[in-house]
Design an enzyme around this catalytic site. Structure first.
Site, mmCIF file in Angstrom:
data_model
loop_
_atom_site.group_PDB
_atom_site.id
_atom_site.type_symbol
_atom_site.label_atom_id
_atom_site.label_comp_id
_atom_site.label_asym_id
_atom_site.label_seq_id
_atom_site.Cartn_x
_atom_site.Cartn_y
_atom_site.Cartn_z
ATOM 1 N N ASP A 104 -4.304 -2.871 -0.343
ATOM 2 C CA ASP A 104 -3.293 -2.300 -1.235
ATOM 3 C C ASP A 104 -3.927 -1.793 -2.534
ATOM 4 O O ASP A 104 -5.011 -2.236 -2.925
ATOM 5 C CB ASP A 104 -2.240 -3.362 -1.590
ATOM 6 C CG ASP A 104 -1.424 -3.751 -0.365
ATOM 7 O OD1 ASP A 104 -1.330 -2.930 0.571
ATOM 8 O OD2 ASP A 104 -0.897 -4.874 -0.360
HETATM 9 N N1 URA Z 1 -2.382 -7.956 3.042
HETATM 10 C C1 URA Z 1 -1.709 -7.473 1.976
HETATM 11 O O1 URA Z 1 -0.550 -7.811 1.756
HETATM 12 N N2 URA Z 1 -2.336 -6.619 1.154
HETATM 13 C C2 URA Z 1 -3.623 -6.230 1.325
HETATM 14 O O2 URA Z 1 -4.136 -5.447 0.540
HETATM 15 C C3 URA Z 1 -4.316 -6.744 2.440
HETATM 16 C C4 URA Z 1 -3.665 -7.601 3.269
#
Ligand code: URA
Length: 238
Positions: A104
């Site tokens: 993310d």
């Molecule tokens: N799971 C998430 O919620 N965010 C990420 O960036 C990676 C795995």
């Protein structure tokens, strides 16, 4: 140096077998010269054309990036935000690399970057079950029962998550936060955040500390290093 038909297949011209046929049919030139021999090897700098049309071929490169917060895990962003690829462009790395999977915008940590489509697709395929370990700072004091639920699987978007590993690293009783290490091998959209949400502890900070046997030790956020040949070999064997 690689075999001509392998380079053609990797560049997406045709399968290796079909590329061999193109070669024996005399439709392929290397630096302007028609090649009909199947054993011919070519280098990255060689100009290859099929029916007079140049093909794009590159050496495969593999990088381990410690993704900083505030960059997008894709090759481009419609809102013009900075991407993980921009980090490499700044250093004039010419290969057209892209991330293996995604983190993310606000997540930090290990992200592999490559132009090797074969390896990237395999690593991202759920069948290969690459373990990913995250460090999550979450709201509230998480209980043993909630950690157990995470380990056994919780229902996220209608699917039960696969067995996971958890380790409680720290709790802060005054700030009411917990730090949990979570290892999963799935990679659904926002999976970690959603898993913690289900047990009532929203994530406030997320970092991925390892991907399979690789981790970002010694690589600061925003920095990267090339994988060593033995690491590439191990990755291909995963
Ligand atoms: N799971 C998430 O919620 N965010 C990420 O960036 C990676 C795995």
């Amino acid at each position: 140096m690689e075999r001509l038909q392998k380079v053609m297949a990797q560049a997406g011209v045709a399968s290796r077998r079909a590329s061999e046929k193109l070669i024996t049919q005399g439709r392929v030139t290397v630096n302007g010269e028609t090649i009909r021999e199947l054993g011919t090897k070519v280098a990255a700098k060689d100009k290859i054309e099929v029916d007079g049309v140049p093909i794009h071929h590159e050496n495969h490169v593999y990088y381990l990036l410690n993704k900083p917060r505030g960059v997008i895990s894709s090759a481009s962003d419609e809102k013009g935000r900075r991407t993980v690829v921009d980090i490499f462009k700044d250093d004039e790395i010419e290969e057209r690399i892209y991330p293996v999977g995604r983190l993310d915008y606000d997540t930090t940590g290990i992200l592999l970057m490559t132009n090797d489509g074969d390896v990237a697709n395999k690593l991202m395929h759920p069948k290969f079950e690459v373990n990913k370990t995250y460090i999550a700072k979450v709201k509230g004091l998480i209980s043993n029962e909630e950690l157990k639920q995470l380990r056994l699987g919780v229902v996220v978007d209608g699917h039960k998550t696969k067995p996971a590993k958890t380790r409680l690293k720290e709790t802060d009783r005054t700030k009411k936060t917990s730090i949990v290490q979570l290892t999963i091998h799935e990679g659904h959209y926002h999976q970690v955040k959603k898993m913690f949400e289900v047990v009532g502890h929203p994530v406030v900070k997320l970092h991925r500390e390892s991907y399979g046997f690789l981790n970002c030790q010694g690589v600061q956020p925003g920095e990267y290093r090339e994988l060593r040949p033995e690491e590439v070999k191990r990755l291909k064997e995963l």
